[in-house]
Design an enzyme around this catalytic site. Structure first.
Site, PDB file in Angstrom:
ATOM      1  N   SER A  48       0.857  -1.205   0.000  1.00  0.00           N
ATOM      2  CA  SER A  48       0.000   0.000   0.000  1.00  0.00           C
ATOM      3  C   SER A  48       0.886   1.247   0.000  1.00  0.00           C
ATOM      4  O   SER A  48       2.090   1.170   0.262  1.00  0.00           O
ATOM      5  CB  SER A  48      -0.907   0.001   1.228  1.00  0.00           C
ATOM      6  OG  SER A  48      -0.134   0.262   2.391  1.00  0.00           O
ATOM      7  N   ASP A  81      -1.229  -1.676  -3.947  1.00  0.00           N
ATOM      8  CA  ASP A  81      -2.606  -1.703  -3.436  1.00  0.00           C
ATOM      9  C   ASP A  81      -3.123  -0.267  -3.281  1.00  0.00           C
ATOM     10  O   ASP A  81      -2.441   0.580  -2.696  1.00  0.00           O
ATOM     11  CB  ASP A  81      -2.568  -2.409  -2.064  1.00  0.00           C
ATOM     12  CG  ASP A  81      -3.930  -2.734  -1.519  1.00  0.00           C
ATOM     13  OD1 ASP A  81      -4.865  -2.912  -2.316  1.00  0.00           O
ATOM     14  OD2 ASP A  81      -4.052  -2.836  -0.275  1.00  0.00           O
ATOM     15  N   HIS A 179     -13.368  -2.485   4.267  1.00  0.00           N
ATOM     16  CA  HIS A 179     -12.036  -2.654   4.856  1.00  0.00           C
ATOM     17  C   HIS A 179     -12.102  -2.648   6.381  1.00  0.00           C
ATOM     18  O   HIS A 179     -13.039  -2.118   6.967  1.00  0.00           O
ATOM     19  CB  HIS A 179     -11.110  -1.518   4.396  1.00  0.00           C
ATOM     20  CG  HIS A 179     -10.753  -1.618   2.944  1.00  0.00           C
ATOM     21  ND1 HIS A 179     -11.324  -0.838   1.981  1.00  0.00           N
ATOM     22  CD2 HIS A 179      -9.884  -2.439   2.297  1.00  0.00           C
ATOM     23  CE1 HIS A 179     -10.825  -1.157   0.796  1.00  0.00           C
ATOM     24  NE2 HIS A 179      -9.947  -2.125   0.961  1.00  0.00           N
ATOM     25  N   GLY A 180     -11.093  -3.237   7.005  1.00  0.00           N
ATOM     26  CA  GLY A 180     -10.944  -3.145   8.454  1.00  0.00           C
ATOM     27  C   GLY A 180     -11.627  -4.265   9.212  1.00  0.00           C
ATOM     28  O   GLY A 180     -12.070  -5.266   8.631  1.00  0.00           O
ATOM     29  N   LYS A 183     -16.776  -4.893   9.771  1.00  0.00           N
ATOM     30  CA  LYS A 183     -17.411  -4.900   8.448  1.00  0.00           C
ATOM     31  C   LYS A 183     -18.933  -4.906   8.522  1.00  0.00           C
ATOM     32  O   LYS A 183     -19.601  -4.275   7.729  1.00  0.00           O
ATOM     33  CB  LYS A 183     -16.943  -6.116   7.648  1.00  0.00           C
ATOM     34  CG  LYS A 183     -15.431  -6.131   7.422  1.00  0.00           C
ATOM     35  CD  LYS A 183     -15.048  -7.209   6.459  1.00  0.00           C
ATOM     36  CE  LYS A 183     -13.567  -7.491   6.444  1.00  0.00           C
ATOM     37  NZ  LYS A 183     -12.743  -6.312   6.136  1.00  0.00           N
ATOM     38  N   GLY A 211     -11.348  -5.952   1.067  1.00  0.00           N
ATOM     39  CA  GLY A 211     -12.018  -6.019   2.371  1.00  0.00           C
ATOM     40  C   GLY A 211     -12.470  -7.412   2.726  1.00  0.00           C
ATOM     41  O   GLY A 211     -13.567  -7.614   3.251  1.00  0.00           O
ATOM     42  N   SER A 213     -11.024  -9.768   4.830  1.00  0.00           N
ATOM     43  CA  SER A 213     -10.621 -10.423   6.082  1.00  0.00           C
ATOM     44  C   SER A 213     -11.836 -11.023   6.768  1.00  0.00           C
ATOM     45  O   SER A 213     -12.951 -10.488   6.678  1.00  0.00           O
ATOM     46  CB  SER A 213      -9.946  -9.406   7.011  1.00  0.00           C
ATOM     47  OG  SER A 213      -8.596  -9.239   6.643  1.00  0.00           O
ATOM     48  N   ASN A 253      -8.368  -9.976  -1.234  1.00  0.00           N
ATOM     49  CA  ASN A 253      -7.439  -9.155  -0.437  1.00  0.00           C
ATOM     50  C   ASN A 253      -7.648  -9.353   1.063  1.00  0.00           C
ATOM     51  O   ASN A 253      -8.755  -9.145   1.572  1.00  0.00           O
ATOM     52  CB  ASN A 253      -7.671  -7.671  -0.736  1.00  0.00           C
ATOM     53  CG  ASN A 253      -7.228  -7.277  -2.123  1.00  0.00           C
ATOM     54  OD1 ASN A 253      -6.877  -8.109  -2.947  1.00  0.00           O
ATOM     55  ND2 ASN A 253      -7.234  -5.988  -2.386  1.00  0.00           N
ATOM     56  N   ARG A 280      12.689  -9.820  19.453  1.00  0.00           N
ATOM     57  CA  ARG A 280      12.830 -11.019  18.626  1.00  0.00           C
ATOM     58  C   ARG A 280      11.964 -12.197  19.077  1.00  0.00           C
ATOM     59  O   ARG A 280      11.362 -12.860  18.211  1.00  0.00           O
ATOM     60  CB  ARG A 280      14.299 -11.422  18.516  1.00  0.00           C
ATOM     61  CG  ARG A 280      15.052 -10.499  17.560  1.00  0.00           C
ATOM     62  CD  ARG A 280      16.499 -10.872  17.452  1.00  0.00           C
ATOM     63  NE  ARG A 280      17.154 -10.898  18.742  1.00  0.00           N
ATOM     64  CZ  ARG A 280      18.423 -10.540  18.951  1.00  0.00           C
ATOM     65  NH1 ARG A 280      19.165 -10.133  17.941  1.00  0.00           N
ATOM     66  NH2 ARG A 280      18.953 -10.594  20.144  1.00  0.00           N
TER      67      ARG A 280
HETATM   68  O1  G3H Z   1      -7.050  -1.541   1.970  1.00  0.00           O
HETATM   69  C1  G3H Z   1      -6.086  -1.136   2.599  1.00  0.00           C
HETATM   70  C2  G3H Z   1      -5.080  -2.094   3.124  1.00  0.00           C
HETATM   71  O2  G3H Z   1      -5.583  -2.805   4.208  1.00  0.00           O
HETATM   72  C3  G3H Z   1      -3.790  -1.406   3.413  1.00  0.00           C
HETATM   73  O3  G3H Z   1      -3.837  -0.709   4.620  1.00  0.00           O
HETATM   74  O4  G3H Z   1      -3.114   1.551   3.907  1.00  0.00           O
HETATM   75  O5  G3H Z   1      -3.015   0.885   6.309  1.00  0.00           O
HETATM   76  O6  G3H Z   1      -1.406  -0.086   4.642  1.00  0.00           O
HETATM   77  P1  G3H Z   1      -2.775   0.498   4.879  1.00  0.00           P
HETATM   78  P1  13P Z   2      -9.227  -6.181   4.900  1.00  0.00           P
HETATM   79  O1  13P Z   2      -9.230  -4.911   5.696  1.00  0.00           O
HETATM   80  O2  13P Z   2     -10.555  -6.870   4.979  1.00  0.00           O
HETATM   81  O3  13P Z   2      -8.115  -7.091   5.259  1.00  0.00           O
HETATM   82  O4  13P Z   2      -9.034  -5.784   3.341  1.00  0.00           O
HETATM   83  C1  13P Z   2      -7.748  -5.572   2.826  1.00  0.00           C
HETATM   84  C2  13P Z   2      -7.778  -4.954   1.474  1.00  0.00           C
HETATM   85  O5  13P Z   2      -8.779  -4.870   0.804  1.00  0.00           O
HETATM   86  C3  13P Z   2      -6.494  -4.438   0.968  1.00  0.00           C
HETATM   87  O6  13P Z   2      -6.651  -3.780  -0.253  1.00  0.00           O
HETATM   88 ZN    ZN Z   3      -8.550  -2.776  -0.405  1.00  0.00          ZN
END
Ligand code: G3H
Ligand code: 13P
Ligand code: ZN
Length: 317
Positions: A48, A81, A179-180, A183, A211, A213, A253, A280
Site C-alpha cells: 500500500s 494496493d 475494509h478493516g 465490516k 475487504g 478479512s 485481499n 525477537r
Molecule cells: O485496503 C487497505 C489495506 O488494508 C492497506 O492498509 O493503507 O493501512 O497499509 P494500509
Molecule cells: P481487509 O481490511 O478486509 O483485510 O481488506 C484488505 C484490502 O482490501 C487491501 O486492499
Molecule cells: Zn482494499
C-alpha cells in the site's frame, strides 16, 4: 519467482482465488512466504501507499527480492494496493511491480474512467497490468472515508462499460465487503446476485474482492482478553471465498486478519512476560503464527496445492 498477475489469474480463473496479502516489514514477509510454501500456494504480495512510506519503498523491494532468493520455490506477483495516479506511475517506472491498482473509485464514473485509462495506457506500454475499482466499499479506504451504511455496490452494467472504456485488466467490485475489522453489524452475506450479474456481463474476466478479512472471533476474543478493546468486530464468512472464486473473483485481499494475528501474539506475549523487552522472541512467534494463518487461508481460497500445476503450466508456455 516473480510472475505477472495476469499469469496467476489465467491459472486461477473460475477455479480458485489467489490470496493477496499486504506486507509492511520483514516479519510479515517471512510469515507470508513460509505459509505459502507450506501450503504450496501461489500468492500476490500487496504494497500500500502507507507501507511504502512506513520504512521506505526500496526497503520493501529489497525484502521481497531477498525472500525470493530464500524461498526459490515461491511463485508470486507484486502489486501496488490502492494507488493514486502518481504512485501508479512511480511503480510502473520502477520495473519491480507486476501490477498496480488505480483507485479512483471515489471520483465520478467519467473521472474514474479517465484516470484509470491514463494509468492503463502507461502500464500496458511496460507490460504491467492494472486493477481498477468501481463502486464504493464501506469503511475506510486509506484516506477515503465512505459513510457507513451508504456503501454503494458496483452496478453490473456500469462495470462492463468501465472495463470496455478503460481497458483495465481486472476490476475491484463492491459486493458487500468493507475494509478493516468492523465490516458488519450482524451476520451478513456477500451479494452473490450482483457478482453473478457482473460475471454474466464480463465472462472470463478477473474480478477482485477487497475487504475480505474474516476477523476470526477467537482471535478477537484472545486480543480482548489480553487487554485489547476491539469488541463487535466482524468479517467475511470464509465459506464464501470459494463460491465467489467460482463466480470470477480471482484475487481476494486480506490484510486486517494479519494485523489481528500480530496484535494477539504481541499482547499475549507481553502480558505473560512483563519483564521482557526483546522484540525477537515475539517476532519469531508472529512469523510462525502468521505462516499458519496464511496456509489456512490458502486452503479456504482453493489456492493451496496449486503451485506444482501452476509451475508446469508456466513451463509449458
Ligand atoms: O485496503 C487497505 C489495506 O488494508 C492497506 O492498509 O493503507 O493501512 O497499509 P494500509
Ligand atoms: P481487509 O481490511 O478486509 O483485510 O481488506 C484488505 C484490502 O482490501 C487491501 O486492499
Ligand atoms: Zn482494499
Amino acid at each position: 519467482m516473480i510472475v505477472t498477475t495476469a499469469q496467476l489469474f489465467k491459472h486461477a480463473y473460475g477455479k480458485y482465488a489467489v490470496g493477496a496479502y499486504n506486507i509492511n516489514n520483514a516479519e510479515q514477509a517471512m510469515g507470508l512466504f513460509k505459509g505459502c510454501i507450506s501450503s504450496k500456494a501461489p500468492f500476490i504480495i500487496q504494497i500500500s501507499k502507507g507501507a511504502r512510506k512506513y520504512t521506505d519503498k526500496k526497503m520493501l523491494e529489497a525484502i521481497i527480492r531477498s525472500a525470493d532468493e530464500i524461498f526459490p520455490e515461491a511463485i508470486f506477483a507484486v502489486h501496488l494496493d490502492h494507488g493514486d495516479e502518481e504512485t501508479c506511475y512511480d511503480c510502473i517506472n520502477s520495473g519491480f511491480y507486476s501490477s498496480v491498482m488505480i483507485d479512483a473509485s471515489h471520483e465520478s464514473f467519467a473521472e474514474n474512467v479517465a484516470i484509470s485509462k491514463r494509468v492503463v495506457d502507461a502500464a500496458h506500454k511496460k507490460g504491467i497490468s492494472v486493477e481498477a475499482e468501481l463502486g464504493k466499499l464501506g469503511g475506510v479506504e486509506e484516506d477515503i472515508k465512505v459513510e457507513e451504511g451508504h456503501a454503494c455496490l458496483t452496478d453490473p452494467a456500469e462495470a462492463a462499460a468501465f472495463v470496455q472504456q478503460t481497458g483495465c485488466d481486472s476490476l475491484a467490485c463492491a459486493i458487500g465487503t468493507s475494509h478493516g475489522a468492523f465490516k458488519f453489524k450482524g451476520k451478513q452475506s456477500l451479494h452473490f446476485d450482483v457478482l453473478q450479474k457482473i460475471k454474466n456481463l464480463l465472462p472470463n474476466y478477473p474480478l477482485v474482492m477487497h475487504g475480505s478479512s474474516s476477523v476470526p472471533q477467537d482471535e478477537v476474543a484472545r486480543i480482548n482478553a489480553a487487554g485489547g478493546t476491539i469488541a463487535g468486530s466482524m468479517g467475511v464468512d470464509v465459506n464464501e471465498y470459494l463460491p465467489a472464486a467460482k463466480l470470477g473473483v480471482t484475487k481476494i485481499n486480506i490484510d486486517t486478519d494479519g494485523r489481528l494475528v500480530w496484535t494477539r501474539v504481541h499482547r499475549e506475549f507481553f502480558r505473560d512476560k512483563p519483564a521482557e523487552f526483546d522484540f525477537r522472541p515475539p517476532g519469531k512467534i508472529f512469523i510462525e503464527e502468521y505462516a499458519k494463518f496464511i496456509a489456512s487461508r490458502n486452503v479456504l481460497l482453493g489456492s493451496a496445492n496449486q503451485l506444482d500445476d501452476l509451475r508446469k503450466s508456466l513451463g509449458n508456455k
